[in-house]
Design a protein around this motif. Structure first.
Motif, PDB file in Angstrom:
ATOM      1  N   LEU A 191       2.569   5.959  -2.946  1.00 30.93           N
ATOM      2  CA  LEU A 191       3.129   6.487  -3.121  1.00 30.93           C
ATOM      3  C   LEU A 191       3.783   6.856  -4.964  1.00 30.93           C
ATOM      4  O   LEU A 191       4.480   7.727  -4.822  1.00 30.93           O
ATOM      5  CB  LEU A 191       4.391   6.697  -2.681  1.00 30.93           C
ATOM      6  N   ASN A 192       4.165   5.847  -5.341  1.00 29.56           N
ATOM      7  CA  ASN A 192       4.766   5.899  -6.489  1.00 29.56           C
ATOM      8  C   ASN A 192       3.520   5.698  -7.530  1.00 29.56           C
ATOM      9  O   ASN A 192       3.228   5.799  -8.837  1.00 29.56           O
ATOM     10  CB  ASN A 192       5.339   4.577  -6.505  1.00 29.56           C
ATOM     11  N   GLN A 193       2.040   4.963  -6.903  1.00 30.24           N
ATOM     12  CA  GLN A 193       0.950   5.310  -7.881  1.00 30.24           C
ATOM     13  C   GLN A 193      -0.207   6.027  -8.097  1.00 30.24           C
ATOM     14  O   GLN A 193      -0.271   6.796  -9.289  1.00 30.24           O
ATOM     15  CB  GLN A 193       0.327   4.326  -8.214  1.00 30.24           C
ATOM     16  N   MET A 194       0.034   6.823  -7.115  1.00 34.69           N
ATOM     17  CA  MET A 194      -1.246   8.097  -6.728  1.00 34.69           C
ATOM     18  C   MET A 194      -0.779   9.047  -6.329  1.00 34.69           C
ATOM     19  O   MET A 194      -1.151  10.239  -6.603  1.00 34.69           O
ATOM     20  CB  MET A 194      -2.091   7.481  -5.650  1.00 34.69           C
ATOM     21  N   ASN A 195       0.931   9.454  -6.318  1.00 36.41           N
ATOM     22  CA  ASN A 195       1.692  10.406  -6.635  1.00 36.41           C
ATOM     23  C   ASN A 195       1.542  11.282  -5.341  1.00 36.41           C
ATOM     24  O   ASN A 195       1.248  12.567  -4.745  1.00 36.41           O
ATOM     25  CB  ASN A 195       1.622  11.119  -7.633  1.00 36.41           C
ATOM     26  N   LYS A 226       2.339  12.241   0.826  1.00 38.11           N
ATOM     27  CA  LYS A 226       2.865  12.214   2.664  1.00 38.11           C
ATOM     28  C   LYS A 226       1.524  11.198   3.267  1.00 38.11           C
ATOM     29  O   LYS A 226       0.458  11.557   2.374  1.00 38.11           O
ATOM     30  CB  LYS A 226       2.541  13.761   3.228  1.00 38.11           C
ATOM     31  N   ILE A 227       2.274  10.374   3.297  1.00 34.99           N
ATOM     32  CA  ILE A 227       0.529   9.411   4.090  1.00 34.99           C
ATOM     33  C   ILE A 227       1.174   9.441   5.161  1.00 34.99           C
ATOM     34  O   ILE A 227       2.513   8.903   6.319  1.00 34.99           O
ATOM     35  CB  ILE A 227       0.931   8.349   2.913  1.00 34.99           C
ATOM     36  N   TRP A 247       0.580  -1.725   0.135  1.00 34.80           N
ATOM     37  CA  TRP A 247       0.416   0.238   0.053  1.00 34.80           C
ATOM     38  C   TRP A 247       1.080   1.372  -0.245  1.00 34.80           C
ATOM     39  O   TRP A 247       0.373   1.836  -0.959  1.00 34.80           O
ATOM     40  CB  TRP A 247      -0.827   0.178   0.834  1.00 34.80           C
ATOM     41  N   LEU A 248       1.999   1.192   0.707  1.00 34.12           N
ATOM     42  CA  LEU A 248       2.858   2.009   0.766  1.00 34.12           C
ATOM     43  C   LEU A 248       3.658   2.282  -0.676  1.00 34.12           C
ATOM     44  O   LEU A 248       3.690   3.886  -1.296  1.00 34.12           O
ATOM     45  CB  LEU A 248       4.007   2.283   1.745  1.00 34.12           C
ATOM     46  N   ILE A 281       5.271   8.721   5.763  1.00 32.57           N
ATOM     47  CA  ILE A 281       5.852   8.844   5.203  1.00 32.57           C
ATOM     48  C   ILE A 281       6.224   9.813   3.902  1.00 32.57           C
ATOM     49  O   ILE A 281       4.825   9.971   3.842  1.00 32.57           O
ATOM     50  CB  ILE A 281       5.774   7.543   4.636  1.00 32.57           C
ATOM     51  N   GLU A 282       7.250  10.364   3.785  1.00 32.83           N
ATOM     52  CA  GLU A 282       6.893  10.953   2.449  1.00 32.83           C
ATOM     53  C   GLU A 282       7.986  10.198   1.081  1.00 32.83           C
ATOM     54  O   GLU A 282       8.460   9.949   1.125  1.00 32.83           O
ATOM     55  CB  GLU A 282       8.097  11.952   3.042  1.00 32.83           C
ATOM     56  N   LYS A 283       7.011  10.634  -0.167  1.00 35.08           N
ATOM     57  CA  LYS A 283       7.517  10.410  -1.306  1.00 35.08           C
ATOM     58  C   LYS A 283       9.024  11.452  -1.386  1.00 35.08           C
ATOM     59  O   LYS A 283       9.570  12.062  -1.217  1.00 35.08           O
ATOM     60  CB  LYS A 283       6.636  10.574  -2.690  1.00 35.08           C
ATOM     61  N   SER A 284       9.618  10.086  -1.833  1.00 39.87           N
ATOM     62  CA  SER A 284      11.545  10.605  -1.782  1.00 39.87           C
ATOM     63  C   SER A 284      11.133  11.264  -2.941  1.00 39.87           C
ATOM     64  O   SER A 284      11.104  10.952  -4.198  1.00 39.87           O
ATOM     65  CB  SER A 284      12.418   9.735  -1.953  1.00 39.87           C
ATOM     66  N   VAL A 285      11.923  12.514  -3.255  1.00 39.28           N
ATOM     67  CA  VAL A 285      12.689  13.087  -4.272  1.00 39.28           C
ATOM     68  C   VAL A 285      13.628  12.766  -4.860  1.00 39.28           C
ATOM     69  O   VAL A 285      14.631  11.872  -4.108  1.00 39.28           O
ATOM     70  CB  VAL A 285      12.423  14.720  -4.072  1.00 39.28           C
TER      71      VAL A 285
END
Length: 177
Positions: free
Chosen positions: A125-129, A132-133, A120-121, A172-176
């Motif tokens: 983060l990667n499909q729904m963009n 922050k979750i 899910w994470l 958790i944050e999407k890594s840039v």
């Protein structure tokens, strides 16, 4: 909602009204509600209302909690997933993406929560963009706090709910890159 996710052992699919009996079996167990609000379900109608509510979230927010099924046996083990929280405030926040799960007690300590959480994470983060979750767990729920930590979520703070219970706030944050 057409989305279906798969892991090595699990199938994650939208909740259906046919899941009500399995959900009720899970949610009537006081152990499942030990670190929630100590309100085990008393009737299957409560499960049906939750499923209807989640199915409305699929339409409104294009995401919500999903039935979590063991691929090999077809057993419903609980629900997992991301939802958009816009109907209440949690730790001073509203309008945020929240990851959560609830599993039937007989499926605890088998790695299913960790497996579903990773999927899910990654999806969020990667499909729904999602940038922050968040997630929140009862401060004394060692198992759930461990799952969140080992799947890459960062403990942000402890907060006290209106009922006096201590909760942990995770992110958790999407890594840039």
């Amino acid at each position: 909602m057409d989305l279906i996710l798969e892991t090595a052992r699990l199938l994650l699919r939208p909740l259906e009204l046919s899941d009500a009996e399995d959900m009720f079996a899970m949610d009537k167990n006081p152990e499942v509600h030990k670190y929630l609000w100590q309100k085990p379900f008393e009737t299957i109608d409560e499960s049906i209302k939750i499923i209807e509510y989640v199915r409305d979230q699929y339409k409104t927010n294009k995401i919500g909690r999903f039935a979590t099924i063991i691929k090999e046996t077809g057993e419903f083990i609980g629900w997992t997933g991301i939802k958009f929280v816009d109907n209440h405030t949690e730790n001073g926040n509203t309008n945020f993406f929240d990851y959560g799960y609830r599993l039937n007690e007989k499926f605890w300590n088998k790695g299913y929560a960790t497996e579903a959480t990773k999927a899910w994470l990654d999806y969020g983060l990667n499909q729904m963009n999602i940038d922050k979750i968040h997630a929140y767990t009862h401060g004394e729920n060692g198992a759930s706090n461990t799952v969140l930590k080992k799947t890459g979520m960062t403990f942000m703070q402890e907060y006290v709910a209106e009922d006096g219970a201590k909760w942990n706030w995770w992110q958790i944050e999407k890594s840039v890159q």
